[in-house]
Design a protein around this motif. Structure first.
Motif, short mmCIF file in Angstrom:
data_model
loop_
_atom_site.label_atom_id
_atom_site.label_comp_id
_atom_site.label_asym_id
_atom_site.label_seq_id
_atom_site.Cartn_x
_atom_site.Cartn_y
_atom_site.Cartn_z
N THR A 1 0.85 -1.19 0.00
CA THR A 1 0.00 0.00 0.00
C THR A 1 0.88 1.24 0.00
N THR B 1 -10.10 9.38 -2.79
CA THR B 1 -10.84 9.97 -1.67
C THR B 1 -10.17 11.25 -1.20
N GLY C 1 -9.25 -5.22 1.74
CA GLY C 1 -8.87 -5.72 3.06
C GLY C 1 -7.41 -6.17 3.10
N ARG D 1 -12.41 -10.41 1.05
CA ARG D 1 -12.63 -9.39 0.02
C ARG D 1 -11.81 -9.70 -1.22
N SER E 1 -4.90 9.47 -2.77
CA SER E 1 -5.96 8.52 -3.15
C SER E 1 -7.08 9.34 -3.77
N THR F 1 -4.34 3.73 -0.86
CA THR F 1 -5.07 3.35 0.36
C THR F 1 -6.53 3.02 0.09
N ASP F 2 -7.16 3.68 -0.88
CA ASP F 2 -8.55 3.33 -1.23
C ASP F 2 -8.62 1.88 -1.68
N THR G 1 -3.55 -6.81 3.87
CA THR G 1 -2.78 -7.06 5.09
C THR G 1 -1.30 -7.05 4.73
N SER H 1 -6.40 -0.50 -1.19
CA SER H 1 -5.97 -1.37 -0.10
C SER H 1 -7.13 -1.66 0.87
N ASN H 2 -7.86 -0.61 1.23
CA ASN H 2 -9.01 -0.78 2.13
C ASN H 2 -10.12 -1.59 1.46
N ALA H 3 -10.32 -1.39 0.17
CA ALA H 3 -11.39 -2.09 -0.54
C ALA H 3 -11.17 -3.60 -0.57
#
Length: 194
Positions: free
Chosen positions: A8, A77, A179, A149, A75, A172-173, A181, A175-177
């Motif tokens: 990420t 966002t 999940g 995910r 990102s 990061t968007d 690790t 990466s979060n989408a």
């Protein structure tokens, strides 16, 4: 198996020596905080505020070493939150992109262009690229098998150089989408019937 480490890449800034001196004072040198996975690249102690038309993002890290052009990588966002359009580009391809204001402890710089959302990309050394059957500028898919995910990410550009270390970078968007690790690996798929 064509597995690649997926990392990420959080919001950050690349600056020229001239911009660094305006933001932090004449003769200022970047202070290395930690090495990054790509050889010669490092996160710095120096942080700045990125100001857009709607609001600002404080404490954005500078990555070293200094470059030939200023570039802000956010990102989607982040860009939307500060009032800038989302322009997805490869690093270094900043012509016609939005600008912003950078504010440091000693001054501020208005950049006319350089704010991008980085295109998903994979850094490969030539030997790995050959082994995987891909070449510089190829566009591939990457299958991610996270526990809850799973995803297939398309439009991933392959970048090949003997100065790289093998790794895929997402923001990061993304990466979060999925999940993401630490120690996450994806599988390169040249063609996808998704």
């Amino acid at each position: 198996m064509s597995q690649i480490l997926v990392e990420t890449s959080a919001r950050h800034i690349h600056v020229t020596k001239e911009t660094l001196e305006v933001l932090f004072g004449k003769g200022h040198e970047l202070t290395k905080k930690k090495d990054l996975s790509q050889p010669g690249q490092y996160a710095c102690e120096e942080r700045v505020t990125v100001v857009g038309p709607k609001k600002e993002l404080a404490n954005v890290s500078i990555l070293g070493p200094c470059r030939n052009a200023d570039q802000v990588e956010l990102s989607a966002t982040d860009a939307r939150s500060i009032g800038l359009p989302i322009v997805i580009r490869e690093s270094g391809d900043v012509a016609g992109t939005p600008g912003c204001k950078l504010v440091g402890p000693c001054g501020e710089v208005e950049i006319k262009e350089g704010v991008i959302v980085a295109k998903r990309h994979i850094h490969l050394v030539p030997e790995t690229a050959e082994k995987l059957g891909v070449k510089n500028k190829d566009i591939v898919w990457v299958r991610i098998n996270t526990p809850e995910r799973k995803a297939v990410l398309g439009d991933v550009v392959v970048r090949v150089s003997d100065t790289f270390a093998d790794a895929m970078h997402i923001d990061t968007d993304e990466s979060n989408a999925i999940g993401a690790t630490p120690d996450l690996y994806g599988e390169i798929v040249k063609e996808c019937n998704c």
